[in-house]
Design an enzyme around this catalytic site. Structure first.
Site, PDB file in Angstrom:
ATOM      1  N   HIS A 132      -3.978   3.873   2.388  1.00 39.73           N
ATOM      2  CA  HIS A 132      -2.758   3.565   3.135  1.00 39.73           C
ATOM      3  C   HIS A 132      -2.767   2.155   3.704  1.00 39.73           C
ATOM      4  O   HIS A 132      -1.713   1.569   3.933  1.00 39.73           O
ATOM      5  CB  HIS A 132      -2.517   4.611   4.222  1.00 39.73           C
ATOM      6  CG  HIS A 132      -1.944   5.862   3.651  1.00 39.73           C
ATOM      7  ND1 HIS A 132      -2.735   6.892   3.240  1.00 39.73           N
ATOM      8  CD2 HIS A 132      -0.675   6.187   3.332  1.00 39.73           C
ATOM      9  CE1 HIS A 132      -1.954   7.831   2.719  1.00 39.73           C
ATOM     10  NE2 HIS A 132      -0.703   7.428   2.767  1.00 39.73           N
ATOM     11  N   ARG A 162       7.486   6.918   6.385  1.00 39.36           N
ATOM     12  CA  ARG A 162       6.237   7.644   6.680  1.00 39.36           C
ATOM     13  C   ARG A 162       6.155   7.839   8.199  1.00 39.36           C
ATOM     14  O   ARG A 162       5.548   7.029   8.903  1.00 39.36           O
ATOM     15  CB  ARG A 162       5.038   6.849   6.183  1.00 39.36           C
ATOM     16  CG  ARG A 162       4.862   6.838   4.661  1.00 39.36           C
ATOM     17  CD  ARG A 162       3.624   6.050   4.264  1.00 39.36           C
ATOM     18  NE  ARG A 162       3.211   6.290   2.902  1.00 39.36           N
ATOM     19  CZ  ARG A 162       3.584   5.547   1.852  1.00 39.36           C
ATOM     20  NH1 ARG A 162       4.376   4.527   2.016  1.00 39.36           N
ATOM     21  NH2 ARG A 162       3.143   5.841   0.637  1.00 39.36           N
ATOM     22  N   ARG A 210      10.096  11.472   6.141  1.00 37.61           N
ATOM     23  CA  ARG A 210       9.090  12.486   5.808  1.00 37.61           C
ATOM     24  C   ARG A 210       8.448  12.987   7.092  1.00 37.61           C
ATOM     25  O   ARG A 210       8.099  12.176   7.965  1.00 37.61           O
ATOM     26  CB  ARG A 210       8.021  11.862   4.906  1.00 37.61           C
ATOM     27  CG  ARG A 210       6.862  12.795   4.667  1.00 37.61           C
ATOM     28  CD  ARG A 210       5.920  12.258   3.655  1.00 37.61           C
ATOM     29  NE  ARG A 210       5.041  11.240   4.212  1.00 37.61           N
ATOM     30  CZ  ARG A 210       4.177  10.557   3.473  1.00 37.61           C
ATOM     31  NH1 ARG A 210       4.115  10.742   2.169  1.00 37.61           N
ATOM     32  NH2 ARG A 210       3.373   9.676   4.028  1.00 37.61           N
ATOM     33  N   GLU A 221       3.615  16.297  -4.842  1.00 40.38           N
ATOM     34  CA  GLU A 221       2.409  15.468  -4.909  1.00 40.38           C
ATOM     35  C   GLU A 221       1.149  16.294  -5.126  1.00 40.38           C
ATOM     36  O   GLU A 221       0.040  15.783  -4.988  1.00 40.38           O
ATOM     37  CB  GLU A 221       2.295  14.582  -3.663  1.00 40.38           C
ATOM     38  CG  GLU A 221       2.413  15.313  -2.336  1.00 40.38           C
ATOM     39  CD  GLU A 221       2.412  14.374  -1.132  1.00 40.38           C
ATOM     40  OE1 GLU A 221       2.028  13.210  -1.249  1.00 40.38           O
ATOM     41  OE2 GLU A 221       2.810  14.842  -0.048  1.00 40.38           O
ATOM     42  N   ASN A 271       0.865   8.846  -5.592  1.00 43.51           N
ATOM     43  CA  ASN A 271      -0.462   8.466  -5.079  1.00 43.51           C
ATOM     44  C   ASN A 271      -1.337   9.697  -4.950  1.00 43.51           C
ATOM     45  O   ASN A 271      -2.465   9.746  -5.442  1.00 43.51           O
ATOM     46  CB  ASN A 271      -0.341   7.790  -3.704  1.00 43.51           C
ATOM     47  CG  ASN A 271       0.693   6.691  -3.691  1.00 43.51           C
ATOM     48  OD1 ASN A 271       0.983   6.117  -4.728  1.00 43.51           O
ATOM     49  ND2 ASN A 271       1.266   6.409  -2.539  1.00 43.51           N
ATOM     50  N   ASP A 272      -0.804  10.712  -4.285  1.00 45.98           N
ATOM     51  CA  ASP A 272      -1.589  11.943  -4.150  1.00 45.98           C
ATOM     52  C   ASP A 272      -1.591  12.751  -5.443  1.00 45.98           C
ATOM     53  O   ASP A 272      -2.589  13.391  -5.766  1.00 45.98           O
ATOM     54  CB  ASP A 272      -1.061  12.791  -2.985  1.00 45.98           C
ATOM     55  CG  ASP A 272      -1.619  12.302  -1.661  1.00 45.98           C
ATOM     56  OD1 ASP A 272      -2.819  11.963  -1.623  1.00 45.98           O
ATOM     57  OD2 ASP A 272      -0.869  12.229  -0.685  1.00 45.98           O
ATOM     58  N   ARG A 293      -8.661   9.076  -3.619  1.00 44.28           N
ATOM     59  CA  ARG A 293      -7.999   7.760  -3.623  1.00 44.28           C
ATOM     60  C   ARG A 293      -8.607   6.784  -2.631  1.00 44.28           C
ATOM     61  O   ARG A 293      -8.359   5.584  -2.685  1.00 44.28           O
ATOM     62  CB  ARG A 293      -6.480   7.910  -3.379  1.00 44.28           C
ATOM     63  CG  ARG A 293      -6.116   8.436  -2.030  1.00 44.28           C
ATOM     64  CD  ARG A 293      -4.660   8.856  -1.969  1.00 44.28           C
ATOM     65  NE  ARG A 293      -3.791   7.840  -1.391  1.00 44.28           N
ATOM     66  CZ  ARG A 293      -2.580   8.091  -0.907  1.00 44.28           C
ATOM     67  NH1 ARG A 293      -2.068   9.320  -0.969  1.00 44.28           N
ATOM     68  NH2 ARG A 293      -1.847   7.147  -0.402  1.00 44.28           N
ATOM     69  N   CYS A 325       8.501   8.216  -4.947  1.00 39.79           N
ATOM     70  CA  CYS A 325       8.278   7.343  -3.789  1.00 39.79           C
ATOM     71  C   CYS A 325       6.834   6.880  -3.694  1.00 39.79           C
ATOM     72  O   CYS A 325       6.480   6.132  -2.793  1.00 39.79           O
ATOM     73  CB  CYS A 325       8.715   8.023  -2.492  1.00 39.79           C
ATOM     74  SG  CYS A 325       7.761   9.483  -2.107  1.00 39.79           S
TER      75      CYS A 325
HETATM   76  C1  PEP Z   1       2.168   9.706  -2.282  1.00 36.39           C
HETATM   77  O1  PEP Z   1       1.231  10.489  -2.117  1.00 36.39           O
HETATM   78  O2  PEP Z   1       2.470   9.218  -3.396  1.00 36.39           O
HETATM   79  C2  PEP Z   1       2.996   9.299  -1.138  1.00 36.39           C
HETATM   80  C3  PEP Z   1       4.113   8.635  -1.291  1.00 36.39           C
HETATM   81  O3  PEP Z   1       2.554   9.571   0.104  1.00 36.39           O
HETATM   82  P1  PEP Z   1       1.295   8.859   0.799  1.00 36.39           P
HETATM   83  O4  PEP Z   1       0.909   7.672  -0.041  1.00 36.39           O
HETATM   84  O5  PEP Z   1       1.711   8.485   2.155  1.00 36.39           O
HETATM   85  O6  PEP Z   1       0.261   9.933   0.773  1.00 36.39           O
HETATM   86 MG    MG Z   2       1.038  11.607  -0.283  1.00 36.63          MG
END
Ligand code: PEP
Ligand code: MG
Length: 543
Positions: free
Chosen positions: A188, A295, A331, A429, A452-453, A463, A500
């Protein structure tokens, strides 16, 4: 001149003075002393320095977030003068003849534990505060007093690593670039650097002890280079390249006000991701059609207690009003994993990414969830709000969320508080959510794919683990097939689906996403016009 190579998380080039943030996880040692008086004098001096630092933080916070939120620094100033706390430290120095940093650290731990074990929630929350002020004193005593980021000129911040909570607290105007020794490209902190439009390098093998704050540096996010004390020639080249980049950005400005439409007429929404109210300016500056991911958990970071309903309501209302009728997708709390807050006492976990986080906390501790939902439903009357739930894995979770939302509605109705029920969607996700996306699509209003997740859980790759950066491949066929499946299932039930996660801004995939039927891409504000350019230059119907 010395050049270091790292991994770039945001492409950009800058030059400026370096500020080194020293590692603060040093061990406090117990040392025998001869002269208690001089140790007490050191303690007093460190206390005075801390008072000044806290006053600076208070003044800055009053300006930026208002008096109510700044009050915490006043509480810290009072705690620093607390007689019981100071007596305990001074007694320890004099009776045990130990160094001041050790006496502060031990007393801080003792007081913190004492607060944490109290029944009263307010007193419990003070455990983190007393730890904070003790850390400040120890840092001042060891000469590692925090760099006062409020008083520096715009600089390149060099650190061992940065947590999301440290990053959100920084004044964006004062940061030219980030350079860290550790960290992963998918963390993050990296995402925040992209949101802040700041060149950033991670995994740069520097010895922080060897770098002096104040020396000149260059961060080249295109080549992944960090150059210290650049030669005259490099300085000139850097300035020239900065000018070229400016020009390219300037050209993109021509796309402002234009539609996101392909050559053959396919339209797509391009929204922006934000982490705070302060980011809305970048969203408007880059002409995003809306906010696709706020976020909200960043409101919970870098502080000592939960944000109140009123604080959250004001933040959401402000974003909605500034966006003036454009869609804003907020979110709900996605805390946990790398986004940690001490005051929730979540405890250490073996596998935090697969742990007690996000919607799981909200369903287990609905009292926390309800405060946020109340703030959201109240704010919904001020604009075009959608609410989105993170880390969903099943239909049952949605059903439980809807029960809690219903309760909140009933409470607001009973109290005659004006509210509106916003559109409700979910993040896709987890692989589980992908596999049951047909059933989920029936229940919710939209999907937003968190790549991402989704990459982390599908490829079984943490990650946060910098050693695995080379294996973290969001272009993996499995991920692309999942995205296609989610979009098809959403459309089958007349719902829309967007992306996203960071992959949404990957320009090499824009065409593929549009052809798959993705309805929305939500990206860092600085990427909005670049994605628009890509969309406007493609044909959606080409094979
Ligand atoms: C994701 O997981 O792709 C996402 C947008 O949320 P974050 O990166 O905040 O976990
Ligand atoms: Mg996420």
């Amino acid at each position: 001149m010395k050049t270091y190579i790292g991994k770039s998380v945001y492409k950009g080039i800058v030059t400026g003075p370096v500020v080194v943030l020293k590692n603060d996880d040093y061990q406090v040692k117990r040392l025998k002393i001869e002269d208690a008086e001089s140790e007490l004098a050191r303690l007093e001096k460190a206390g005075e320095q801390a008072q000044k630092q806290l006053q600076g933080l208070y003044d800055k916070a009053v300006k930026e977030v208002g008096e109510a939120s700044a009050a915490i620094f006043e509480v810290h100033q009072m705690m620093l003068e607390d007689e019981d706390y100071l007596d305990a430290i001074q007694n320890m120095i004099c009776t045990e003849m130990v160094n001041a940093e050790y006496a502060v650290a031990v007393t801080g731990d003792n007081f913190s534990e004492m607060f944490a074990s109290m029944d009263d929630d307010y007193m419990k929350a003070r455990a983190a505060d007393v730890k904070d002020i003790s850390n400040k004193l120890v840092k001042n005593l060891t000469g590692q007093g925090e760099v006062d980021l409020a008083s520096i000129k715009p600089s390149i911040i060099v650190a061992d690593d940065l947590s999301p909570s440290e990053t959100v607290q920084m004044d964006k105007e004062k940061i030219l670039a980030f350079v860290t020794v550790h960290g992963s490209t998918n963390s993050h902190t990296a995402i925040l650097a992209r949101l802040m439009n700041i060149p950033a390098l991670i995994g740069v093998p520097i010895d922080l002890e060897e770098i002096q704050t104040g020396v000149q540096g260059v961060v080249d996010g295109f080549r992944g280079e960090f150059i210290l004390e650049p030669s005259e020639e490099v300085c000139t080249q850097t300035k020239e390249r900065m000018r070229e980049e400016e020009e390219k950005l300037h050209l993109l400005q021509n796309l402002k006000g234009k539609e996101n439409v392909t050559l053959d007429g396919r339209q797509i929404n391009i929204y922006a991701n934000i982490g705070s109210v302060g980011d809305v300016g970048y969203v408007l500056e880059n002409d995003a059609g809306g906010i696709g991911l706020f976020r909200s958990e960043f409101l919970y970071l870098g502080r000592n207690d939960l944000p109140t309903e009123e604080e959250q309501f004001q933040a959401y209302k402000q974003v909605l009003q500034m966006m003036a009728g454009k869609k804003v997708i907020i979110r709900t709390l996605d805390i946990g994993a790398d986004k940690q807050v001490d005051y929730l006492n979540l405890g250490q976990e073996e596998n935090p990414a697969m742990g007690y986080r996000a919607i799981r906390i909200c369903l287990k501790q609905p009292e926390i969830f309800k405060v946020q939902l109340r703030a959201l439903l109240r704010a919904a009357t001020y604009g075009n709000l959608s609410v989105m739930y993170p880390m969903i894995t099943s239909v049952e979770e949605i059903e439980k969320i809807f029960v809690i939302v219903k309760e909140v509605e009933e409470e607001l109705t009973k109290a005659e508080v004006p509210y509106q029920l916003p559109e409700q969607g979910i993040m896709i996700e987890t692989p589980a959510a992908v596999m049951v996306s047909d059933e989920l699509a029936e229940l919710v209003d939209f999907f937003s794919i968190g790549t991402n997740d989704l990459t982390q859980y599908t490829l079984a790759i943490d990650r946060q683990n910098e050693k695995l950066d080379d294996f973290y491949n969001p272009h993996h066929k499995a991920i692309l097939k999942m995205i296609r499946m989610v979009v098809e299932n959403a459309h089958r039930y007349g719902k829309w689906a967007g992306i996203c996660g960071e992959l949404g801004a990957d320009l090499t995939l824009t065409e593929e996403f549009v052809r798959m039927g993705v309805d929305e891409l939500s990206v860092a504000p600085s990427m909005v016009l670049k994605v628009r350019k890509q969309v406007r230059e493609m044909n959606a119907s080409e094979a």
